[in-house]
Design a protein around this motif. Sequence first.
Motif, PDB file in Angstrom:
ATOM      1  N   SER A  67     -30.199  -5.449 -43.646  1.00 11.01           N
ATOM      2  CA  SER A  67     -29.172  -5.548 -43.662  1.00 11.01           C
ATOM      3  C   SER A  67     -28.362  -6.788 -43.124  1.00 11.01           C
ATOM      4  CB  SER A  67     -27.945  -4.367 -43.872  1.00 11.01           C
ATOM      5  OG  SER A  67     -28.138  -4.266 -42.153  1.00 11.01           O
ATOM      6  N   GLY A  68     -28.781  -7.707 -42.767  1.00 11.34           N
ATOM      7  CA  GLY A  68     -28.025  -8.478 -42.264  1.00 11.34           C
ATOM      8  C   GLY A  68     -28.484  -9.857 -42.454  1.00 11.34           C
ATOM      9  N   LEU A  69     -29.263 -10.006 -43.711  1.00 13.94           N
ATOM     10  CA  LEU A  69     -30.207 -10.841 -43.885  1.00 13.94           C
ATOM     11  C   LEU A  69     -28.785 -12.012 -44.449  1.00 13.94           C
ATOM     12  CD1 LEU A  69     -33.583 -10.996 -45.423  1.00 13.94           C
ATOM     13  CD2 LEU A  69     -32.902 -11.989 -43.774  1.00 13.94           C
ATOM     14  N   LYS A  70     -28.631 -13.127 -44.573  1.00 13.19           N
ATOM     15  CA  LYS A  70     -27.848 -13.968 -44.972  1.00 13.19           C
ATOM     16  C   LYS A  70     -28.218 -15.263 -45.356  1.00 13.19           C
ATOM     17  CE  LYS A  70     -24.039 -10.620 -43.816  1.00 13.19           C
ATOM     18  NZ  LYS A  70     -23.254  -9.930 -44.154  1.00 13.19           N
ATOM     19  N   LEU A  71     -27.802 -15.717 -46.433  1.00 17.89           N
ATOM     20  CA  LEU A  71     -27.537 -17.339 -46.822  1.00 17.89           C
ATOM     21  C   LEU A  71     -28.068 -17.945 -46.062  1.00 17.89           C
ATOM     22  CD1 LEU A  71     -29.316 -19.087 -49.039  1.00 17.89           C
ATOM     23  CD2 LEU A  71     -26.670 -19.461 -50.478  1.00 17.89           C
ATOM     24  N   LYS A  72     -29.079 -19.011 -45.350  1.00 21.10           N
ATOM     25  CA  LYS A  72     -28.373 -19.951 -44.464  1.00 21.10           C
ATOM     26  C   LYS A  72     -28.752 -21.571 -45.141  1.00 21.10           C
ATOM     27  CE  LYS A  72     -29.116 -17.862 -41.155  1.00 21.10           C
ATOM     28  NZ  LYS A  72     -27.545 -17.485 -40.301  1.00 21.10           N
ATOM     29  N   TRP A  73     -29.473 -21.657 -45.621  1.00 23.18           N
ATOM     30  CA  TRP A  73     -28.902 -22.809 -46.810  1.00 23.18           C
ATOM     31  C   TRP A  73     -30.007 -22.805 -48.773  1.00 23.18           C
ATOM     32  CZ3 TRP A  73     -33.525 -24.925 -47.576  1.00 23.18           C
ATOM     33  CH2 TRP A  73     -34.987 -25.084 -47.087  1.00 23.18           C
ATOM     34  N   ALA A  74     -29.209 -23.626 -48.666  1.00 22.12           N
ATOM     35  CA  ALA A  74     -29.774 -24.165 -50.355  1.00 22.12           C
ATOM     36  C   ALA A  74     -30.022 -25.504 -50.440  1.00 22.12           C
ATOM     37  CB  ALA A  74     -29.106 -23.349 -51.959  1.00 22.12           C
ATOM     38  N   PHE A  75     -31.251 -25.489 -51.156  1.00 21.47           N
ATOM     39  CA  PHE A  75     -31.843 -26.519 -51.446  1.00 21.47           C
ATOM     40  C   PHE A  75     -32.652 -27.201 -53.507  1.00 21.47           C
ATOM     41  CE2 PHE A  75     -35.181 -30.083 -51.930  1.00 21.47           C
ATOM     42  CZ  PHE A  75     -35.051 -31.309 -51.263  1.00 21.47           C
ATOM     43  N   THR A  76     -31.824 -27.389 -53.418  1.00 20.05           N
ATOM     44  CA  THR A  76     -31.733 -28.415 -54.678  1.00 20.05           C
ATOM     45  C   THR A  76     -32.402 -29.230 -55.688  1.00 20.05           C
ATOM     46  OG1 THR A  76     -28.960 -27.899 -54.866  1.00 20.05           O
ATOM     47  CG2 THR A  76     -29.824 -28.948 -56.943  1.00 20.05           C
ATOM     48  N   TYR A  77     -33.308 -29.274 -55.791  1.00 22.68           N
ATOM     49  CA  TYR A  77     -34.310 -29.690 -57.165  1.00 22.68           C
ATOM     50  C   TYR A  77     -33.247 -31.240 -58.286  1.00 22.68           C
ATOM     51  CZ  TYR A  77     -37.475 -27.121 -55.489  1.00 22.68           C
ATOM     52  OH  TYR A  77     -37.639 -26.019 -54.648  1.00 22.68           O
ATOM     53  N   ALA A  78     -33.872 -31.403 -58.737  1.00 18.99           N
ATOM     54  CA  ALA A  78     -33.020 -32.659 -59.966  1.00 18.99           C
ATOM     55  C   ALA A  78     -32.765 -31.597 -60.685  1.00 18.99           C
ATOM     56  CB  ALA A  78     -34.580 -34.065 -59.750  1.00 18.99           C
ATOM     57  N   ASN A  79     -31.659 -32.163 -61.721  1.00 18.18           N
ATOM     58  CA  ASN A  79     -31.418 -31.416 -63.153  1.00 18.18           C
ATOM     59  C   ASN A  79     -32.058 -31.993 -64.002  1.00 18.18           C
ATOM     60  OD1 ASN A  79     -30.059 -29.795 -64.539  1.00 18.18           O
ATOM     61  ND2 ASN A  79     -28.085 -30.732 -64.933  1.00 18.18           N
ATOM     62  N   GLY A 113     -33.066 -27.091 -43.541  1.00 17.94           N
ATOM     63  CA  GLY A 113     -33.274 -27.882 -45.273  1.00 17.94           C
ATOM     64  C   GLY A 113     -32.881 -28.955 -45.411  1.00 17.94           C
ATOM     65  N   ALA A 114     -33.451 -29.705 -43.754  1.00 15.77           N
ATOM     66  CA  ALA A 114     -32.824 -31.016 -43.333  1.00 15.77           C
ATOM     67  C   ALA A 114     -34.701 -32.061 -44.198  1.00 15.77           C
ATOM     68  CB  ALA A 114     -32.457 -31.579 -42.464  1.00 15.77           C
ATOM     69  N   THR A 115     -34.006 -32.850 -44.819  1.00 16.39           N
ATOM     70  CA  THR A 115     -35.140 -33.656 -45.402  1.00 16.39           C
ATOM     71  C   THR A 115     -36.133 -34.429 -44.237  1.00 16.39           C
ATOM     72  OG1 THR A 115     -34.671 -33.383 -47.523  1.00 16.39           O
ATOM     73  CG2 THR A 115     -36.182 -35.103 -47.522  1.00 16.39           C
ATOM     74  N   TYR A 534     -32.039 -27.026 -60.317  1.00 14.45           N
ATOM     75  CA  TYR A 534     -32.759 -25.172 -59.439  1.00 14.45           C
ATOM     76  C   TYR A 534     -32.832 -25.180 -58.124  1.00 14.45           C
ATOM     77  CZ  TYR A 534     -33.117 -24.583 -64.815  1.00 14.45           C
ATOM     78  OH  TYR A 534     -32.971 -25.254 -66.025  1.00 14.45           O
ATOM     79  N   VAL A 535     -33.030 -24.312 -57.422  1.00 15.91           N
ATOM     80  CA  VAL A 535     -32.884 -24.511 -55.860  1.00 15.91           C
ATOM     81  C   VAL A 535     -33.384 -23.363 -55.267  1.00 15.91           C
ATOM     82  CG1 VAL A 535     -30.198 -24.353 -56.033  1.00 15.91           C
ATOM     83  CG2 VAL A 535     -30.879 -22.182 -55.914  1.00 15.91           C
ATOM     84  N   LEU A 536     -33.899 -23.709 -53.702  1.00 18.54           N
ATOM     85  CA  LEU A 536     -34.935 -23.521 -53.156  1.00 18.54           C
ATOM     86  C   LEU A 536     -33.980 -22.643 -52.497  1.00 18.54           C
ATOM     87  CD1 LEU A 536     -37.034 -22.382 -51.185  1.00 18.54           C
ATOM     88  CD2 LEU A 536     -36.896 -25.008 -50.786  1.00 18.54           C
ATOM     89  N   LEU A 537     -33.659 -21.105 -51.727  1.00 18.06           N
ATOM     90  CA  LEU A 537     -32.690 -20.190 -51.348  1.00 18.06           C
ATOM     91  C   LEU A 537     -33.395 -20.287 -49.346  1.00 18.06           C
ATOM     92  CD1 LEU A 537     -31.152 -18.381 -53.761  1.00 18.06           C
ATOM     93  CD2 LEU A 537     -30.047 -20.193 -52.645  1.00 18.06           C
ATOM     94  N   ALA A 538     -33.172 -19.936 -48.811  1.00 18.00           N
ATOM     95  CA  ALA A 538     -33.514 -19.303 -47.380  1.00 18.00           C
ATOM     96  C   ALA A 538     -32.505 -18.781 -46.251  1.00 18.00           C
ATOM     97  CB  ALA A 538     -33.248 -20.536 -46.651  1.00 18.00           C
ATOM     98  N   PHE A 539     -33.086 -17.697 -45.973  1.00 17.49           N
ATOM     99  CA  PHE A 539     -32.126 -16.589 -45.355  1.00 17.49           C
ATOM    100  C   PHE A 539     -32.520 -16.306 -44.209  1.00 17.49           C
ATOM    101  CE2 PHE A 539     -32.529 -15.668 -50.561  1.00 17.49           C
ATOM    102  CZ  PHE A 539     -31.289 -15.433 -50.633  1.00 17.49           C
ATOM    103  N   GLY A 540     -32.040 -15.866 -43.626  1.00 19.90           N
ATOM    104  CA  GLY A 540     -31.992 -15.734 -41.706  1.00 19.90           C
ATOM    105  C   GLY A 540     -30.574 -14.296 -41.367  1.00 19.90           C
ATOM    106  N   LEU A 541     -31.234 -14.328 -40.441  1.00 19.48           N
ATOM    107  CA  LEU A 541     -31.019 -12.889 -39.942  1.00 19.48           C
ATOM    108  C   LEU A 541     -29.308 -13.739 -39.432  1.00 19.48           C
ATOM    109  CD1 LEU A 541     -33.172 -10.352 -38.347  1.00 19.48           C
ATOM    110  CD2 LEU A 541     -31.804 -10.038 -39.919  1.00 19.48           C
TER     111      LEU A 541
END
Length: 541
Positions: A67-79, A113-115, A534-541
């Motif tokens: 229940s404590g999972l939160k969005l940590k970062w999103a990475f966006t692809y070319a449109n 999420g840093a490249t 569109y996006v890649l989503l990363a979640f963590g506690l």
Amino acid sequence: MTVNRWRALLGALLGAAALIAAALAPADPALADAGARHGASWPTWQHDTYGSRSNPDEHQITPATVSGLKLKWAFTYANLPYARTGSQPAIVDGVLYVGAPDAKFYALDAKTGATKWVYDTTPVAGPADASHQNLIRDGAAVSGGRVYFGDSRGYVYALDTKTGKLDWAAKADDHPLAEMTSSPLVSDGKVYIGVSSGEAGAAANPNYPCCTFRGSVVAFDARTGKIDWKYYTLPPAQRTGSWPSGAAQYGPSGVAVWGTPVIDPASGTLYVGTGNDYTGATGASDSLLALDTRTGKPRWTYQLTGADTYTLACSGPDPVGYCPSQGQGTALDEDVSPAPNIFKVHGRTLVGVGQKGGAYTTFDARTGKVIWQTHLSPPPAPGKQDPGDAGIQWGTSYDGKAIYAATWRGNPGKLFALDPADGHVLWSTPAPADGCTTGGAGLTPSLCTPAFTPAVTTTPGLVYEGGYDGKFRIYSSRTGTQLWSFDAVQDFQGVNGLPGRGLGISGNGGAVVANGMVYVQAGYYPYYPSDRGYVLLAFGL
């Protein structure tokens, strides 16, 4: 101390050690192989060679903490409008590897999420154009300091994991519409991958000379990229006549290998499913293949559906003229596209696989004899949708206790837990009825369907699955109760500086869970209104 007392003490110590070992051992004896355990990593599409899609060593995210999972970062692809972000990430040593629809392949810091580096495939495969908008759809596999992946123009690549430098690139197939949706599997010095095709879509054009592609499984030398062997699912196509437009007609064709293979190292056997015929009605269509990993020769094959000849012409304005099987009731689209699972029951090695028609079937891994089959979704009403839309699309999970499968448009789609011994349904839970009317999907509910699209993932006590409604959900593996959800159909600011927006959750792949983090793609059907990447989503506690 007497000899008897020494013996008693030694016996007690050995007994305690045995109890500790038993407690630490995986639930399935097959998973005791050292090559199948990856700790904080998720190095290949199914997580391990056995195809479990389960990370038994994830102990940070649990039923008590989820229940404590939160969005940590999103990475966006070319449109790229109407592209699909199907590439499932791989995670090794704190680095995430993922492909993008614009032909680029990324290494990202898994925590931030840093490249780290970017590799552009166009110098090898040529520039992207309007006919290739989903240029990297398969997931990556990491092994021996290299990351391997395929693209939508028939190439397989090996890059140095530290620098992104190209070690080798090789064509898996010379057909102009060959592509990779199958993700590579690396084992014993070889890279195994299936070859699929965009020809079923090209057949919707009445002037296209349908069809000449034939599916295959290819084994590359992991070090050099040289093809070691190739197994074709069909004989070569021959001219058989003309279509009503006058375009040349060929057959047999099709039987693409969409899904990702799995391997039992103990027997040296590769298992993978196949798709339907495009033209003709022959070959190993809608089958599970068992191939010798050294030679590619079949040990056994089992055809799950009889005649099944289908292209997108079957949904066109003249389905009988350009899809003769439509009039015969055999345009079914019941591919065996999900990756299989290898597991043991009472010491016997079994292999199970789902099918787009809705069944999960389990075989004796050595002989190919059917042990049990469970139908998870009923066939659709005639004329309402293709039968293949109802069933299991991409993959299933096995956590040592149960098999977990999700159905696509199964009226509604459902998530299931099955007893691995006999296929008995332990529990099932439908896609929530309000999923299409709430959150981002609720803004355009006509685009939405209560359906589960991606492959299922598990960790101890938890099941991860995304929906057509753009919601990512986590369930109790014991009861099927929903414990957590997140709506991806919203705007995000990518850590790479690009604005993004989520769509339906993941297509080819599913959730990846490693080292207390969860990663999921949000860029698949349906195409909710968006003017962002569109996006890649990363979640963590």
